[in-house]
Design an enzyme around this catalytic site. Sequence first.
Site, PDB file in Angstrom:
ATOM      1  N   VAL A 137       0.852  -1.188   0.000  1.00 47.61           N
ATOM      2  CA  VAL A 137       0.000   0.000   0.000  1.00 47.61           C
ATOM      3  C   VAL A 137       0.885   1.235   0.000  1.00 47.61           C
ATOM      4  O   VAL A 137       1.926   1.270   0.668  1.00 47.61           O
ATOM      5  CB  VAL A 137      -0.979   0.061   1.207  1.00 47.61           C
ATOM      6  N   CYS A 138       0.498   2.224  -0.773  1.00 43.50           N
ATOM      7  CA  CYS A 138       1.250   3.479  -0.840  1.00 43.50           C
ATOM      8  C   CYS A 138       1.128   4.206   0.493  1.00 43.50           C
ATOM      9  O   CYS A 138       0.009   4.432   0.981  1.00 43.50           O
ATOM     10  CB  CYS A 138       0.717   4.357  -1.955  1.00 43.50           C
ATOM     11  N   ILE A 139       2.251   4.578   1.066  1.00 44.99           N
ATOM     12  CA  ILE A 139       2.229   5.178   2.403  1.00 44.99           C
ATOM     13  C   ILE A 139       1.515   6.529   2.409  1.00 44.99           C
ATOM     14  O   ILE A 139       0.744   6.825   3.326  1.00 44.99           O
ATOM     15  CB  ILE A 139       3.662   5.285   2.999  1.00 44.99           C
ATOM     16  N   ALA A 166      -2.160   5.905   2.095  1.00 43.43           N
ATOM     17  CA  ALA A 166      -2.659   5.193   3.273  1.00 43.43           C
ATOM     18  C   ALA A 166      -2.792   6.121   4.475  1.00 43.43           C
ATOM     19  O   ALA A 166      -3.836   6.144   5.137  1.00 43.43           O
ATOM     20  CB  ALA A 166      -1.731   4.016   3.601  1.00 43.43           C
TER      21      ALA A 166
END
Lengths: 130, 140
Positions: free
Chosen positions: A77-79, A82
Amino acid sequence: MRFTIVVQGGPYTSQASLSAWHFARAVVATGHEIYRVFFYHDGVYNGNSLLTPPQDETDLHMAWCTLGRDHGCELVVCIASALRRGMLDDGEARRYEKPLANLNKLFIVSGLGQLIDGAISADRTVTFGN
Amino acid sequence: MPANPGTQNAPSIGTTAGPAERPNKTLLFVQSQAPHGTLYGQEGLDAIMMGSAFTECAVLFVGDGIYQLLANQDTSLLASRNYSVSYRALADYGVEKLYCTEADLQQRGLTVADLVVTPCVIDSRALQALMTSFDVILDF
């Protein structure tokens, strides 16, 4: 062939997540390889371990977890996406002093570089949802 | 819009190059949504900037995506970030190839003079050629 799958739609909000999951299953079922599943935009909600759909509906979160566990698919997941949407693992919850973490441990929090690396390294990149 | 299934420049089917022999693929980012209503544009721009650190990148604005480049956006009442100005910085990231179509501009009553940067204006035939000339398409 190696695939990178980009999921940009949230679960139960659009068809994107479900279609991406069906596609991912078809990839491994036909002997191909998933290089990475990258969750971006609302797609990061797929990692929410608190999702509790009715029992007669597909549990998309668990479906991704099963795929990750059974086939070793990297679920990233893209930080930035997210954090903005309140999807935190233990480390980020501590860092930002939030009361709980809701990202399943099978999902890895990482940066956008993983999207670009996925697009460059895989033979095909397929995007779901926008 | 589905991802580009491959082009004449892409490695042949079945190629699985490791990191050491990773092909230097070119990326085309497609911005297709108006700004501010969703985060697709803003998060797409983040991806473009990251892509520029890896390889050759270009950006195609299609449909309402061209509104992302509209000059003089005032987002103060939206509590939304006016990221259109960041497109001016793309050249500093080495992303100098920006494209849009004449039809999309015309349908919205726009000219390139209304935009924060000056994309290359192409017709539908050139659009087709453009999209097949990149190894990977990432759309937002």
